[in-house]
Design a protein around this motif. Structure first.
Motif, PDB file in Angstrom:
ATOM      1  N   CYS A 462       0.888  -1.151   0.159  1.00 14.25           N
ATOM      2  CA  CYS A 462      -0.070  -0.057   0.087  1.00 14.25           C
ATOM      3  C   CYS A 462       0.931   1.185   0.057  1.00 14.25           C
ATOM      4  O   CYS A 462       1.582   1.477   0.837  1.00 14.25           O
ATOM      5  N   SER A 519      -4.680  -5.071  -2.387  1.00 15.99           N
ATOM      6  CA  SER A 519      -4.774  -3.908  -1.805  1.00 15.99           C
ATOM      7  C   SER A 519      -4.931  -2.724  -3.030  1.00 15.99           C
ATOM      8  O   SER A 519      -4.863  -2.958  -3.997  1.00 15.99           O
ATOM      9  N   ASN A 522      -4.570   3.214  -0.265  1.00 16.80           N
ATOM     10  CA  ASN A 522      -4.355   2.967   0.978  1.00 16.80           C
ATOM     11  C   ASN A 522      -5.216   1.823   1.745  1.00 16.80           C
ATOM     12  O   ASN A 522      -5.354   1.939   2.893  1.00 16.80           O
TER      13      ASN A 522
END
Lengths: 579, 87
Positions: A462, A519, A522
């Motif tokens: 991320c 992911s 974020n």
């Protein structure tokens, strides 16, 4: 912006002429139908799946596009309309639904963007309010564009069907670019690998995370295919490898199957499928890593392994580099040897030049260049593979890359982080493939806490951070009678000091050893599916890593898997896109 | 504040008293230093709540003409919400 407005006006004028003819034709038919439909619509709104959404499109006159456009005119029976529309209005007009049951037929501009089926109650109410208000306001294009920019995907798709102007405004590359950059997009989860009644259904279940709505798409091309891997980039999903049964067509069959080399690209926005170049080796469940690269990237550096036919000695020879990535002098030496090899491979150099001139042909969608790496997986005889290959979107070709260092073992998870493809093995070894430089590095980290062996850790990345989900035993809290329990935790690797730190604890007890974590910017999304009490349940969770607490929250429970077989837990895979 | 009145008179075409006064009301509220950003947000929601489309469009045109970007953003969001089917 202003030149666009001018040309928009010009094309509008043409549209006026084109449309005015059809409107006359339509009015008489629509009058008759309206009475009938008005009644039917209000009563049957729940049955009219997807139709009312499309009927939204009708409320626009030819005369430009108004906010709060009126007309509640419905275009009527397509059979009479079709002939006239084809001749008068030319290209770009396509009739979509001919649902004879309701008797309402819609006239819609452009079919390609429609990909959802769910009925939206809110849109129905809008339809009513539009019909009630009658006004003639012209908003300037740039303001209108800014309004449309803020729409979530489902509303945007609807907006595209309103009129030609709105469609044009929302499909320019500039608009799409602004939408991407301006954080007006939301994550969408794509769940693959559903098995129903033993058959690989080829269904894709899609979750609109923002609205928490599930949609379903049928992908015939995926029917019968299982154990493939998926990776997503930009607006597309790549489906790589997999198996198909040889004897029981369409079923999950681990006894007699063939393994695929093929790679398919799926674009959800246009609901289109495209085959891209197949891999060199057939793989099932390969570990994938995908990353954008600059235009100066060259796959040529990885060609040095072509000579690499005796992996053990070669690997042994440069083991110092693998052991300690910070020995820069050795790295430099290695790089020099690579360059020498490149120079000597004259035919390959030519092909590289050839590729460069063709670069303008590739990337027709305007997407950035990227690479897709596939390592490991199982081959045609279900043997574990240690080979790897890299796909370059510019050349549409797969090239073999260096084999994994011998001591790493079987890879169970991988992710790209900061242009390095990190892989984690079942024997808890971490290695990284430097995409630019084209070789593997063994990453020595602080010892990893003991984990439950059956649950293979999953790497996620991320915003340039490398994280891992791993199940370990957690001691009871000291109270008498509290046993140790298995807990799934999120760890982060400090990429400089190479230390693991625990950052978060997943709230759910780990029941799925094949839980998938992906992911998107974020956010980390996780899906667990397992069979309990005779049915398959699904749990989706999300964690925001930019939050201080990094807490997990549930976003969906038990919405899709009612009809799934237990084997779906093993075959499932997930991709996340920002749309 | 976005609308920079330099002390002179700015001629805003195609607006009427109602629109101008609404806009001035918005500007006054937003230049008020006593109001916190949360208060302003709530006030904004109230502000656009019952606007009908005609008024909304006129206000947007006027705000755009005067480069009142915050107000334009707010109104654009309102329009987007209306398109979405919410109020």
């Amino acid at each position: 912006m202003f030149t666009e407005r001018l040309t928009g006006d010009k094309s509008l004028n043409q549209d006026f002429e084109a449309l005015s003819v059809s409107k006359r034709l339509v009015r008489s038919v629509s009058q008759k139908l309206r009475k009938k439909n008005n009644q039917g619509r209000f009563e049957e709104e729940d049955d009219v799946k997807g139709i009312s959404l499309r009927c939204l499109t009708l409320y626009s006159r030819g005369a430009g596009c108004k906010v709060g456009a009126d007309t509640g005119e419905e275009f009527g029976d397509p059979s009479s309309r079709r002939r006239s529309s084809a001749s008068d209005e030319g290209k770009g007009y396509k009739l979509i639904c001919g649902t004879d049951e309701t008797g309402v037929d819609c006239f819609s501009y452009g079919v390609k963007e429609i990909f959802w089926k769910k009925h939206n109650r809110k849109d129905f109410e809008l339809e009513e309010s539009i019909r009630n208000s009658r006004m003639h306001i012209f908003l300037p294009d740039d303001i209108l564009e800014m309004c449309l920019l803020r729409l979530p995907l489902t509303s945007l798709m609807t907006a595209r069907l309103v009129c030609k102007k709105w469609r044009h405004l929302t499909t320019t590359p500039r608009f799409l670019q602004m939408r991407r950059e301006g954080s007006h997009q939301n994550p969408w989860l794509f769940l693959f690998g559903a098995v129903k009644d033993g058959y690989c259904s080829g269904e894709i279940h899609v979750l609109d995370v923002f609205l928490e709505q599930w949609h379903r798409m049928d992908a015939n091309i995926l029917k019968g295919r299982f154990m493939f891997s998926v990776a997503s980039i930009q607006d597309d999903i790549y489906i790589v490898g997999g198996c198909s049964s040889l004897t029981n067509f369409g079923k999950v069959d681990r006894s007699s199957f063939k393994t695929h080399k093929g790679v398919i690209m799926f674009s959800p926005l246009t609901k289109s499928w495209r085959k891209v170049a197949p891999m060199k080796y057939a793989r099932s469940m390969p570990i994938l890593g995908i990353s954008e690269v600059g235009s100066d990237f060259s796959v040529g550096q990885s060609l040095q392994i072509r000579q690499d036919r005796r992996p053990r000695t070669r690997v042994g020879g440069v083991s110092d580099v693998y052991e300690d990535p910070h020995r820069l002098s050795l790295r430099r030496q290695n790089r020099n040897t690579i360059e020498e090899n490149e120079a000597s491979l004259l035919p390959n150099r030519k092909s590289y030049k050839f590729v460069r001139t063709r670069s303008d042909l590739v990337g027709t969608k305007g997407g950035k260049r990227f690479v897709l790496i596939a390592v490991g997986g199982h081959g045609s005889w279900d043997e574990p593979l240690d080979s790897g290959e890299i796909y370059d979107s510019l050349t549409n070709k797969w090239t073999e890359i260096q084999r994994l260092p011998v001591d790493v073992g079987i890879i169970c998870s991988g992710v790209v982080c900061n242009r390095v493809f990190y892989v984690y093995s079942e024997t808890d070894k971490l290695a990284g493939y430097d995409i630019e430089k084209g070789f593997w590095i063994r990453v020595q980290t602080t010892p990893f806490p003991p984990r439950v062996h059956e649950y293979h850790p999953k790497l996620v990345s991320c915003n340039g951070r490398l994280l891992m989900l791993s199940v370990s035993w957690c001691e009871g809290d000291g109270q008498i009678g509290r046993r140790n329990k298995a807990v799934r935790k999120l760890w982060e690797l400090d990429l400089f000091y190479l230390t693991w730190t625990e950052v978060s604890v997943h709230p759910d007890a780990p029941m799925d050893w094949n839980a998938v974590f992906m992911s998107d910017r974020n956010l980390i999304f996780g899906i667990e599916m397992f069979k309990i009490f005779g049915q398959v349940l699904d749990f989706l969770t999300v964690c925001d890593v930019s939050d201080d607490g990094m807490n997990w929250s549930h976003i969906s429970r038990n919405h899709v898997t009612h009809e799934f077989d237990a084997s779906s837990c093993m075959t499932k895979s997930m991709a996340v896109l920002h749309l | 504040m976005e609308l920079g009145y330099a002390g002179g008179v700015i001629d805003v075409p195609r607006t009427d008293r109602r629109i101008m006064s609404t806009m001035v009301e918005w500007c006054k509220k937003h230049t008020d230093e006593a109001a916190t950003s949360d208060e302003l947000k709530d006030w904004d929601v109230e502000f656009v709540m019952d606007m009908d489309q005609v008024f909304l469009s006129h206000l947007m045109l006027a705000a755009d003409y005067l480069d009142g970007t915050e107000l334009v953003d707010l109104l654009e969001q309102k329009v987007a919400n209306m398109i979405k089917g919410k109020n």
